[in-house]
Design a protein around this motif. Structure first.
Motif, PDB file in Angstrom:
ATOM      1  N   LYS A  79       0.872  -1.184   0.000  1.00 18.75           N
ATOM      2  CA  LYS A  79       0.000   0.000   0.000  1.00 18.75           C
ATOM      3  C   LYS A  79       0.902   1.226   0.000  1.00 18.75           C
ATOM      4  CE  LYS A  79      -4.284  -1.529   2.286  1.00 18.75           C
ATOM      5  NZ  LYS A  79      -5.185  -1.295   3.449  1.00 18.75           N
ATOM      6  N   TYR A  80       0.290   2.396   0.056  1.00 17.92           N
ATOM      7  CA  TYR A  80       1.033   3.643   0.192  1.00 17.92           C
ATOM      8  C   TYR A  80       0.669   4.309   1.512  1.00 17.92           C
ATOM      9  CZ  TYR A  80       1.852   3.091  -4.808  1.00 17.92           C
ATOM     10  OH  TYR A  80       2.216   2.603  -6.039  1.00 17.92           O
ATOM     11  N   GLU A  81       1.711   4.791   2.200  1.00 16.28           N
ATOM     12  CA  GLU A  81       1.482   5.627   3.385  1.00 16.28           C
ATOM     13  C   GLU A  81       1.745   7.073   2.970  1.00 16.28           C
ATOM     14  OE1 GLU A  81       2.619   4.576   7.583  1.00 16.28           O
ATOM     15  OE2 GLU A  81       3.952   6.311   7.264  1.00 16.28           O
ATOM     16  N   ILE A  82       0.761   7.939   3.194  1.00  9.88           N
ATOM     17  CA  ILE A  82       0.806   9.302   2.693  1.00  9.88           C
ATOM     18  C   ILE A  82       0.667  10.288   3.838  1.00  9.88           C
ATOM     19  CG2 ILE A  82      -0.382  10.974   1.195  1.00  9.88           C
ATOM     20  CD1 ILE A  82      -1.242   8.635  -0.566  1.00  9.88           C
ATOM     21  N   VAL A  83       1.528  11.297   3.827  1.00  9.72           N
ATOM     22  CA  VAL A  83       1.397  12.430   4.731  1.00  9.72           C
ATOM     23  C   VAL A  83       0.736  13.558   3.941  1.00  9.72           C
ATOM     24  CG1 VAL A  83       2.602  14.135   6.133  1.00  9.72           C
ATOM     25  CG2 VAL A  83       3.402  11.758   6.094  1.00  9.72           C
ATOM     26  N   GLY A  84      -0.428  13.994   4.421  1.00  8.09           N
ATOM     27  CA  GLY A  84      -1.190  15.004   3.710  1.00  8.09           C
ATOM     28  C   GLY A  84      -0.589  16.391   3.844  1.00  8.09           C
ATOM     29  N   PRO A  85      -1.174  17.357   3.141  1.00  5.03           N
ATOM     30  CA  PRO A  85      -0.627  18.725   3.144  1.00  5.03           C
ATOM     31  C   PRO A  85      -0.646  19.369   4.519  1.00  5.03           C
ATOM     32  CG  PRO A  85      -2.763  18.659   2.050  1.00  5.03           C
ATOM     33  CD  PRO A  85      -2.355  17.241   2.253  1.00  5.03           C
ATOM     34  N   ALA A  86      -1.515  18.891   5.405  1.00  7.91           N
ATOM     35  CA  ALA A  86      -1.568  19.437   6.759  1.00  7.91           C
ATOM     36  C   ALA A  86      -0.586  18.754   7.698  1.00  7.91           C
ATOM     37  CB  ALA A  86      -2.990  19.318   7.314  1.00  7.91           C
ATOM     38  N   GLY A  87       0.187  17.794   7.186  1.00  7.27           N
ATOM     39  CA  GLY A  87       1.172  17.099   8.012  1.00  7.27           C
ATOM     40  C   GLY A  87       0.639  15.862   8.705  1.00  7.27           C
ATOM     41  N   ASN A  88      -0.605  15.503   8.461  1.00 10.77           N
ATOM     42  CA  ASN A  88      -1.198  14.329   9.100  1.00 10.77           C
ATOM     43  C   ASN A  88      -0.960  13.079   8.266  1.00 10.77           C
ATOM     44  OD1 ASN A  88      -2.968  15.715   7.231  1.00 10.77           O
ATOM     45  ND2 ASN A  88      -4.520  14.175   7.728  1.00 10.77           N
ATOM     46  N   VAL A  89      -0.710  11.961   8.961  1.00  8.14           N
ATOM     47  CA  VAL A  89      -0.536  10.680   8.282  1.00  8.14           C
ATOM     48  C   VAL A  89      -1.910  10.094   7.998  1.00  8.14           C
ATOM     49  CG1 VAL A  89       0.428   8.358   8.412  1.00  8.14           C
ATOM     50  CG2 VAL A  89       1.664  10.284   9.430  1.00  8.14           C
ATOM     51  N   LEU A  90      -2.172   9.824   6.720  1.00  6.38           N
ATOM     52  CA  LEU A  90      -3.471   9.294   6.314  1.00  6.38           C
ATOM     53  C   LEU A  90      -3.523   7.787   6.523  1.00  6.38           C
ATOM     54  CD1 LEU A  90      -3.783  11.199   2.908  1.00  6.38           C
ATOM     55  CD2 LEU A  90      -4.614  11.932   5.147  1.00  6.38           C
ATOM     56  N   PRO A  91      -4.726   7.222   6.543  1.00  7.97           N
ATOM     57  CA  PRO A  91      -4.805   5.753   6.539  1.00  7.97           C
ATOM     58  C   PRO A  91      -4.074   5.207   5.317  1.00  7.97           C
ATOM     59  CG  PRO A  91      -6.970   6.734   6.950  1.00  7.97           C
ATOM     60  CD  PRO A  91      -6.060   7.856   6.576  1.00  7.97           C
ATOM     61  N   GLN A  92      -3.387   4.088   5.486  1.00 10.42           N
ATOM     62  CA  GLN A  92      -2.642   3.523   4.367  1.00 10.42           C
ATOM     63  C   GLN A  92      -3.579   3.249   3.200  1.00 10.42           C
ATOM     64  OE1 GLN A  92      -0.522   0.157   5.996  1.00 10.42           O
ATOM     65  NE2 GLN A  92       1.113   1.451   6.822  1.00 10.42           N
ATOM     66  N   LYS A  93      -3.147   3.638   2.001  1.00 10.45           N
ATOM     67  CA  LYS A  93      -4.002   3.635   0.820  1.00 10.45           C
ATOM     68  C   LYS A  93      -3.647   2.496  -0.129  1.00 10.45           C
ATOM     69  CE  LYS A  93      -6.270   7.657   1.405  1.00 10.45           C
ATOM     70  NZ  LYS A  93      -7.747   7.791   1.326  1.00 10.45           N
ATOM     71  N   ALA A  94      -4.685   1.841  -0.669  1.00  8.90           N
ATOM     72  CA  ALA A  94      -4.473   0.918  -1.781  1.00  8.90           C
ATOM     73  C   ALA A  94      -4.060   1.710  -3.012  1.00  8.90           C
ATOM     74  CB  ALA A  94      -5.742   0.120  -2.052  1.00  8.90           C
ATOM     75  N   ASP A  95      -3.398   1.048  -3.924  1.00  9.49           N
ATOM     76  CA  ASP A  95      -2.888   1.696  -5.130  1.00  9.49           C
ATOM     77  C   ASP A  95      -4.027   1.917  -6.125  1.00  9.49           C
ATOM     78  OD1 ASP A  95      -1.546   2.498  -7.412  1.00  9.49           O
ATOM     79  OD2 ASP A  95      -0.027   0.933  -7.300  1.00  9.49           O
ATOM     80  N   PRO A  96      -4.291   3.163  -6.551  1.00 13.32           N
ATOM     81  CA  PRO A  96      -5.363   3.395  -7.528  1.00 13.32           C
ATOM     82  C   PRO A  96      -5.158   2.671  -8.848  1.00 13.32           C
ATOM     83  CG  PRO A  96      -4.676   5.457  -6.504  1.00 13.32           C
ATOM     84  CD  PRO A  96      -3.675   4.413  -6.087  1.00 13.32           C
ATOM     85  N   VAL A  97      -3.903   2.385  -9.199  1.00  8.14           N
ATOM     86  CA  VAL A  97      -3.610   1.747 -10.476  1.00  8.14           C
ATOM     87  C   VAL A  97      -3.080   0.329 -10.262  1.00  8.14           C
ATOM     88  CG1 VAL A  97      -2.520   2.099 -12.751  1.00  8.14           C
ATOM     89  CG2 VAL A  97      -3.108   4.055 -11.367  1.00  8.14           C
ATOM     90  N   ALA A  98      -3.376  -0.250  -9.106  1.00  4.28           N
ATOM     91  CA  ALA A  98      -2.983  -1.644  -8.878  1.00  4.28           C
ATOM     92  C   ALA A  98      -3.658  -2.539  -9.908  1.00  4.28           C
ATOM     93  CB  ALA A  98      -3.391  -2.076  -7.469  1.00  4.28           C
ATOM     94  N   ARG A  99      -2.915  -3.523 -10.401  1.00  2.00           N
ATOM     95  CA  ARG A  99      -3.473  -4.467 -11.372  1.00  2.00           C
ATOM     96  C   ARG A  99      -3.866  -5.785 -10.737  1.00  2.00           C
ATOM     97  NH1 ARG A  99      -0.175  -6.212 -14.762  1.00  2.00           N
ATOM     98  NH2 ARG A  99       1.805  -5.293 -14.133  1.00  2.00           N
ATOM     99  N   ALA A 100      -3.708  -5.879  -9.416  1.00  3.83           N
ATOM    100  CA  ALA A 100      -4.177  -7.040  -8.671  1.00  3.83           C
ATOM    101  C   ALA A 100      -4.407  -6.592  -7.238  1.00  3.83           C
ATOM    102  CB  ALA A 100      -3.168  -8.191  -8.723  1.00  3.83           C
ATOM    103  N   ALA A 101      -5.282  -7.293  -6.539  1.00  5.13           N
ATOM    104  CA  ALA A 101      -5.609  -6.904  -5.177  1.00  5.13           C
ATOM    105  C   ALA A 101      -6.037  -8.130  -4.387  1.00  5.13           C
ATOM    106  CB  ALA A 101      -6.724  -5.854  -5.167  1.00  5.13           C
ATOM    107  N   GLU A 102      -5.891  -8.009  -3.066  1.00  3.37           N
ATOM    108  CA  GLU A 102      -6.384  -9.068  -2.198  1.00  3.37           C
ATOM    109  C   GLU A 102      -7.899  -9.170  -2.313  1.00  3.37           C
ATOM    110  OE1 GLU A 102      -3.977  -9.750   1.741  1.00  3.37           O
ATOM    111  OE2 GLU A 102      -4.549  -7.646   1.607  1.00  3.37           O
ATOM    112  N   ALA A 103      -8.403 -10.383  -2.155  1.00  6.93           N
ATOM    113  CA  ALA A 103      -9.848 -10.560  -2.146  1.00  6.93           C
ATOM    114  C   ALA A 103     -10.423  -9.961  -0.875  1.00  6.93           C
ATOM    115  CB  ALA A 103     -10.191 -12.047  -2.234  1.00  6.93           C
ATOM    116  N   ALA A 104     -11.568  -9.286  -1.008  1.00 11.01           N
ATOM    117  CA  ALA A 104     -12.248  -8.709   0.144  1.00 11.01           C
ATOM    118  C   ALA A 104     -12.529  -9.819   1.167  1.00 11.01           C
ATOM    119  CB  ALA A 104     -13.535  -8.042  -0.309  1.00 11.01           C
ATOM    120  N   PRO A 105     -12.488  -9.479   2.469  1.00  7.23           N
ATOM    121  CA  PRO A 105     -12.408  -8.137   3.051  1.00  7.23           C
ATOM    122  C   PRO A 105     -10.988  -7.581   3.196  1.00  7.23           C
ATOM    123  CG  PRO A 105     -12.699  -9.722   4.788  1.00  7.23           C
ATOM    124  CD  PRO A 105     -12.747 -10.504   3.510  1.00  7.23           C
TER     125      PRO A 105
END
Length: 736
Positions: free
Chosen positions: A192-218
């Motif tokens: 996943k990606y860990e992102i620090v937003g413009p306000a300096g806060n660490v966001l919830p880890q994000k799945a890749d918007p352009v991932a070509r494969a993913a874990e099965a839900a949940p």
């Protein structure tokens, strides 16, 4: 300490603190290979390590030892030799030899970045996301993600204990794309990606918007997909596809929810995977004569109860049914069996899950900031900001991914009406007018024109089909003529009208005769597909068989007559799974179809009829070749509302083949029923929905009827079975 101090020269305390705390936006400014005072120095951040040596990549000899420059795990020191290097990291319980991610240069080219910014990079699945590859001869994965407002982006996964401090990425200037090559990992790796937003806060880890494969839900992690091209064998299919999918070709679609078509009850009710669907679904569809399979969205989606229509992984086949290459195999095998594949695709909106696209870099990046434009009240989802180039390009690139990488033959675009109108399902004051003060969504109009132009340019013969429920003009008109450029449009009006008619008791149908005929008023205003889709058999609407009035015999007879009318009426065909066997229950995505019903001759007879209708539709150009030609249809005489009889001709213009279709929508048999025909001779009965093999009463015309004639006029005296549709083929084509 002098060597360490020299190696850290020019690096301020604040920069070091930001790095070790995971707040630094330019890790390459500190880490990796640098020149300090004419000396080569290496810096590496290895939290928890006890020591780090530098090895020559060529022969593994030690060319330097790094010392701790910060107790959080920053190591630095001089290196005597030039050339590529590796790191030997001494952990408390192991020694690891690894490449340094910060030893590699720029990864994405300037042209890629330029096209991303323009919104015209139509192969984002080969550019952004996780690409398994070799860099400078080293095997690993190149990660790249668009997050222009982030202060810092890190790639996290099993390979770094999901620690966002360890692998911060490099920002590539004005494009807002972050990149990093991570050596030593490959396909199958979770990330996943860990992102620090413009306000300096660490966001919830994000799945890749352009991932070509993913874990099965949940589960929600992205997965590095294989980069090798699939070994396709469908060259002949693709070469002939434009002909197979032309407006004058027979197109009959079987709509499927992959997870509930058939569940293996002996194995706990599990889904079939793609390879099992090849063995079971493909031959079933081929045997019934359907030309296409259409899947409800198989793009990755977190909530199965959305049936895929709340998609988050626009580039990834859902992990529920196997790996991406398994889906490619399914498409290849469909093509080998002469079956096209259509995917439902959702560019209108996406769910609000914190690990998905919502507030991706700490700002409304993919969605509109204003909820009057960016929030779907009906579905509690967010609306793509298609006025932003990068977002428009992202969504179009998703479409191209399925058509180009997976050889899909068509996309059916969901919820088009919701995209075309700014006031869709909104009250006054809840929407923002366009720049001219109107309700039309001009950005969506431009998006559709751009999308359809690109599909037709890059994938000739592929189709784009609109699920559009209003009277927006020119949905299927060419872009150059001011239309939206779709190839076909679902005829929702025809579907609602005819089902409303069929649900009435036959005694009352004469008062609503127009519901069955009104479709011809606008039949050629667009290129239509007639859909009996999943939407009509859920949420209390009842299954197709339960919509029909009367006792069980009449229900089946009504449905057989309706299918006969539909298959002969102008427009391509679509039937949702279960409709062909007369399933009594409404569709339930958590349950299998009731295949045991086929032990009953009424159910198996209905299934046999659907197969014969498909074969007749495909075999008779008078039916399929004129779906978009007004000269291919003519009513046979005046309306007969009193008897609830519909009669019409389907024909090849200018003296070609001709079929006569007559539907009796009452339970009253009619003998000697007169229909005027263009020519005398023998008219062969080629289909009768009341045939005994379909579960009917076997009343008909004994295989055909001889037309009488006098004074230049010809007519047939027909027996019309109760609640039935019959089809007769004219003498010029049929002979005796």
């Amino acid at each position: 300490m002098t060597a360490v101090r020299d190696a850290m020269a020019g690096i301020g305390h604040d920069a070091v603190t930001a790095l070790v705390e995971g707040r630094h936006g330019d890790p390459f400014a500190i880490l990796g290979d640098h020149r300090v005072g004419g000396e080569r120095v290496i810096r590496a951040f290895m939290p928890g390590a006890r020591g780090v040596d530098v090895l020559a990549r060529e022969d593994g000899s030690r060319i330097g030892t790094l010392e701790m420059a910060h107790p959080a795990g920053l190591f630095a020191g001089p290196v005597a030799a030039a050339g590529p290097y590796r790191l030997r990291v001494r952990w408390p319980d192991a020694v690891q030899d690894t490449e340094d991610p910060y030893s590699f240069g720029l990864l994405l080219g300037d042209l890629d970045l330029h096209l991303i910014g323009q919104g015209t990079h139509y192969q984002l699945g080969r550019c952004l996301g996780a690409q398994a590859m070799s860099c400078e001869g080293v095997v690993g994965v190149r990660f790249a993600v668009w997050a222009p407002n982030a202060r810092r982006v890190s790639v996290v996964g099993d390979f770094n204990s999901w620690d966002g401090r360890r692998l911060p990425m490099r920002l590539r200037g004005s494009a807002g794309v972050w990149e990093l090559f991570v050596p030593g990992i490959g396909p199958g790796t979770r990330y996943k990606y860990e992102i620090v937003g413009p306000a300096g806060n660490v966001l919830p880890q994000k799945a890749d918007p352009v991932a070509r494969a993913a874990e099965a839900a949940p589960a929600t992690a992205s997965i590095v997909a294989r980069s090798e091209p699939f070994p396709w064998t469908d060259g002949d299919w693709k070469a002939a596809r434009a002909h197979r999918q032309a407006l004058d070709a027979p197109i009959s679609v079987y709509e499927v929810h992959a997870g509930s078509w058939l569940k293996l009850m002996e194995e706990g009710g599990r889904n079939l995977d793609w390879r099992e669907l090849v063995d079971r679904l493909v031959p079933y569809v081929a045997a019934l004569g359907f030309t296409h399979i259409e899947f409800m969205p198989i793009m990755e989606h977190p909530f199965g109860g959305s049936w895929g229509y709340q998609t988050l992984g626009l580039f990834a086949p859902t992990g529920r049914y196997g790996a991406p290459e398994d889906f490619a195999y399914f498409v290849d095998r469909c093509h080998a069996s002469g079956i096209g594949v259509i995917l439902d695709w959702v560019p209108a909106h996406f769910p609000t899950d914190a690990w998905g696209l919502a507030q991706f870099d700490g700002t409304p990046l993919y969605e509109h900031a204003d909820p009057r434009e960016g929030f779907h009240q009906d579905w509690n989802t967010l609306i793509f900001n298609l006025g932003r180039n990068e977002v428009k390009g992202f969504v179009i690139a998703s479409a191209m991914e399925w058509l180009e990488r997976y050889h899909v033959d068509a996309l059916r675009v969901d919820a088009v009406a919701s995209m075309l109108y700014r006031d869709y399902s909104r009250k006054a004051g809840e929407w923002v007018p366009n720049k001219f003060g109107g309700r039309e969504n001009l950005e969506s109009v431009e998006f559709f024109r751009h999308l359809n132009s690109m599909v037709h340019q890059r994938e000739p013969g592929a189709l784009v089909i609109a699920e559009e429920s209003t009277a927006w003009p020119g949905v299927t008109a060419p872009v150059e003529q001011g239309g939206l450029g779709f190839d076909m449009k679902w005829n929702m009006g025809w579907m609602h009208d005819t089902l409303q008619y069929m649900e009435k008791e036959p005694v009352y149908r004469r008062f609503d005769h127009h519901l069955m005929t009104f479709g011809m008023v606008y039949a050629y205003s667009e290129h239509f597909m007639l859909p009996l889709s999943h939407d009509e058999v859920v949420h209390g609407k009842g299954s197709m068989i339960r919509k029909m009035p009367g006792d069980d015999w009449q229900k089946f007879a009504n449905l057989r007559a309706y299918y006969g009318f539909m298959w002969m009426f102008p427009g391509k065909k679509l039937l949702f799974m279960g409709g062909e066997i007369g399933q009594w229950r409404e569709w339930n995505h958590d349950a299998s179809l009731d295949w045991d019903l086929l032990d009953n001759p009424h159910h198996s007879g209905l299934q046999r009829l659907v197969g014969d209708l498909n074969r007749l539709y495909a075999a008779e150009p008078a039916v399929h070749a004129t779906d978009s030609d007004p000269e291919g249809f003519r009513w046979a005489g005046p309306e007969d509302a009193e008897n609830s009889v519909f009669a019409f001709f389907r024909q090849i213009p200018h003296g070609g083949e001709r079929l006569l279709v007559v539907s009796n929508m009452t339970p009253v048999p009619r003998t000697g029923y007169r229909v005027d025909v263009p020519e005398a001779g023998y008219w062969r009965e080629v289909l009768n929905t009341d045939a005994g093999g379909y579960g009917g009463g076997n009343l008909g015309n004994g295989g055909g009827a001889e037309a009488e004639s006098a004074d230049g006029t010809a007519w047939l005296r027909l027996t019309l079975p109760p609640l039935a549709t019959i089809v007769l083929k004219g003498p010029s084509a049929a002979g005796r």
